[in-house]
Structures are given as structure tokens and as C-alpha cells.
Enzyme design. Structure first.
Site, PDB file in Angstrom:
ATOM      1  CG  HIS A 101      -1.999   1.040   1.105  1.00 49.88           C
ATOM      2  ND1 HIS A 101      -1.760   2.362   1.394  1.00 49.88           N
ATOM      3  CD2 HIS A 101      -3.289   0.962   0.699  1.00 49.88           C
ATOM      4  CE1 HIS A 101      -2.869   3.055   1.163  1.00 49.88           C
ATOM      5  NE2 HIS A 101      -3.813   2.224   0.748  1.00 49.88           N
ATOM      6  CD  GLU A 171      -5.351   1.867  -3.163  1.00 50.78           C
ATOM      7  OE1 GLU A 171      -6.504   1.936  -2.760  1.00 50.78           O
ATOM      8  OE2 GLU A 171      -4.366   1.930  -2.405  1.00 50.78           O
TER       9      GLU A 171
HETATM   10  P1  PGA Z   1      -9.567   6.085   0.116  1.00 51.94           P
HETATM   11  O1  PGA Z   1      -8.429   5.017   0.435  1.00 51.94           O
HETATM   12  O2  PGA Z   1     -10.746   5.316  -0.446  1.00 51.94           O
HETATM   13  O3  PGA Z   1      -9.866   6.739   1.435  1.00 51.94           O
HETATM   14  O4  PGA Z   1      -9.006   7.020  -0.880  1.00 51.94           O
HETATM   15  C1  PGA Z   1      -8.154   3.971  -0.442  1.00 51.94           C
HETATM   16  C2  PGA Z   1      -6.907   3.247  -0.014  1.00 51.94           C
HETATM   17  O5  PGA Z   1      -5.957   3.913   0.437  1.00 51.94           O
HETATM   18  O6  PGA Z   1      -6.831   2.016  -0.094  1.00 51.94           O
END
Ligand code: PGA
Length: 264
Positions: A101, A171
Site C-alpha cells: 500500500h 491506486e
Molecule cells: P480512500 O483510500 O478510499 O480513502 O481514498 C483507499 C486506499 O488507500 O486504499
């Protein structure tokens, strides 16, 4: 799960360092558990802080709501203060683990360390949700190289057969917790999911790469979640902030369920 890619969409809650008490955690878990009964086209996973996993694991029943962790170490056991091993997670009934992450990368985790963790977790039979994504979007498309390098540098040395239990989540760091506007994210996601499978084909072969679930994460909410599934080619979503309350998370499960049903 990878084998269910064509039929079910994944909705993964990343609770991060929330909620602040076990009472709140079990309440939220119970509310989500009630809702997943009405979402047959969705596999819901809650990735909770490690210290709540044991209690939540006692409330597992059926397969519609499964439990995940947000990190793990690459050794099975030993003198590693503060760490949690894949075997400990697996023995508790935890099925998924988020690795790589961007918030952990920002704390100093690099592709080499992430790759060791991914290999150890896959070896233990956990389903790994590997997060990749660029910090900044440039107009020349260099962010594709960033994503490619993250995948190749972390997964390059892992035996092919393990990849059946891998999920890759795109992401873009700039989209996490920001509700960034002015970009066509579902369209971007479609391009990126095709690109990620192409990169993965070079690592694990076309057949396994074709089955690889690719998720999207970054400020997903109940209004835009369906578009990632129907227009963005996403096999599911990783949801942070909006997963912290049943009022905001349950509608996401419901909308993804409807989107998945419309694709059947
Ligand atoms: P968010 O986080 O939906 O608050 O943007 C997503 C993540 O970091 O996995």
C-alpha cells in the site's frame, strides 16, 4: 477470488488505523455482514487492523464476507518484534492481505521488501492484494513505467504457480483520500487494467494474467463505484474512508452488486 473473476466482483474495505475501539469494529462488521446477504454478485472483504482480527474471525460465517489484514512480515515466526506473520494470519482464518500500500511505501517499504512479503504470503496460501500506483500523473505517460517497475521489481522472483492467488490494485497515490476531479478515472482504469495484465503476462504467462483480478482504489464512493466496474474494467474496488461507516460502505456493495449483475 481469482477463480471467481468472471462472476463476482470484489469490494475490499481498507479500514487503515480505524476504528478506535473493538466495540466499533464489531458493530461495523455486523452491519456489513447483514448487507452482504443481499449482494450475491459481490465478494466482500474487510481488511481490519491486526488487533481486531482475532475477534472478527470468530464472527465469520459463509463466504460472502471474508477477513483480510493490512500488512504482514515475510518470515513465518521468530524474533521480529511488532510483526505479524502470514502463517499467524492464515491460522486465524484470515484469507486476504494487502501488501505494498502506498501508505506503507511512504513509511519506507521498497519493492524488494514488498516482493519478499508477497512471496511469503502467497506461499502460505493467503490471497495477496498488491497495491501499485504512481504518485504524480505526468502528461508523457511515465506513470505507466512507474507501475511496470513496481510490479516487475516486486514480483519478478516469485514462482508462477503462486500467482493464481494474486490480485493487483491500481491506486494512483494522488487519488487516495483526495476526491481528485478533472480526470477521467474509469477510462484511465480501463487502460491501466489492460496494461497491468500485459505486464503480468510477461511475469506469469498469458493464461494466468488473463485470470488476474485487477482492482481500483482511490476515493471510491457510492456515486462513482459502479462506473469503475462497468466502464473501467475493474474486477473490484479497494475502499478506504467510505468503508468506515455502514451508511457509506453498504451502498457501495449494493451498487457494485447491481453493476456486476448488469454485466452477467
Ligand atoms: P480512500 O483510500 O478510499 O480513502 O481514498 C483507499 C486506499 O488507500 O486504499
Amino acid at each position: 477470488m481469482p477463480t471467481e473473476r468472471k462472476t463476482k466482483k470484489l469490494v475490499v474495505a481498507n479500514w487503515k488505523m480505524n476504528p478506535s475501539s473493538l466495540v466499533e469494529a464489531t458493530k461495523l462488521w455486523a452491519e456489513v455482514k447483514r448487507a452482504v446477504g443481499r449482494a450475491p454478485h459481490v465478494q466482500t472483504v474487510i481488511c481490519s487492523p491486526s488487533l481486531y482480527l482475532s475477534t472478527l474471525s470468530e464472527n465469520l460465517s459463509g463466504n460472502r464476507l471474508l477477513l483480510g489484514a493490512q500488512n504482514c512480515y515475510f518470515e513465518r515466526s521468530g524474533a521480529y518484534t511488532g510483526e505479524v506473520s502470514p502463517v499467524q494470519l492464515s491460522n486465524l482464518g484470515v484469507r486476504y492481505v494487502i501488501l505494498g500500500h502506498s501508505e506503507r511505501r511512504a513509511m519506507g517499504e521498497n519493492d524488494e521488501l514488498i516482493g519478499k512479503k508477497v512471496a511469503a504470503a502467497l506461499r502460505e496460501g493467503l490471497i495477496v492484494i498488491l497495491c501499485v500506483g504512481e504518485s504524480e500523473r505526468d502528461s508523457e505517460g511515465n506513470y505507466f513505467n512507474t507501475v511496470k517497475a513496481q510490479i516487475e521489481n516486486s514480483l519478478g522472483k516469485i514462482p508462477r504457480r503462486y500467482f493464481l492467488n494474486l490480485i493487483v490494485t491500481y491506486e494512483p497515490v494522488w487519488a487516495i483520500s483526495t476526491h481528485a476531479t478533472g480526470v477521467e478515472l474509469p477510462a484511465d482504469m480501463l487502460q491501466m487494467s489492460i496494461f497491468i495484465r500485459k505486464v503480468m503476462a510477461g511475469i506469469c504467462g498469458k493464461d494466468i494474467a488473463a485470470k488476474l483480478p485487477v482492482l481500483y482504489g482511490g476515493s471510491v464512493d457510492e456515486r462513482d463505484c459502479a462506473a469503475y466496474i462497468t466502464e473501467g474494467g475493474a474486477d473490484g474496488l479497494l475502499v478506504g474512508k467510505m468503508s468506515l461507516f455502514a451508511d457509506t460502505f453498504v451502498p457501495i456493495i449494493k451498487n457494485v452488486n447491481n453493476a456486476a449483475a448488469s454485466l452477467d
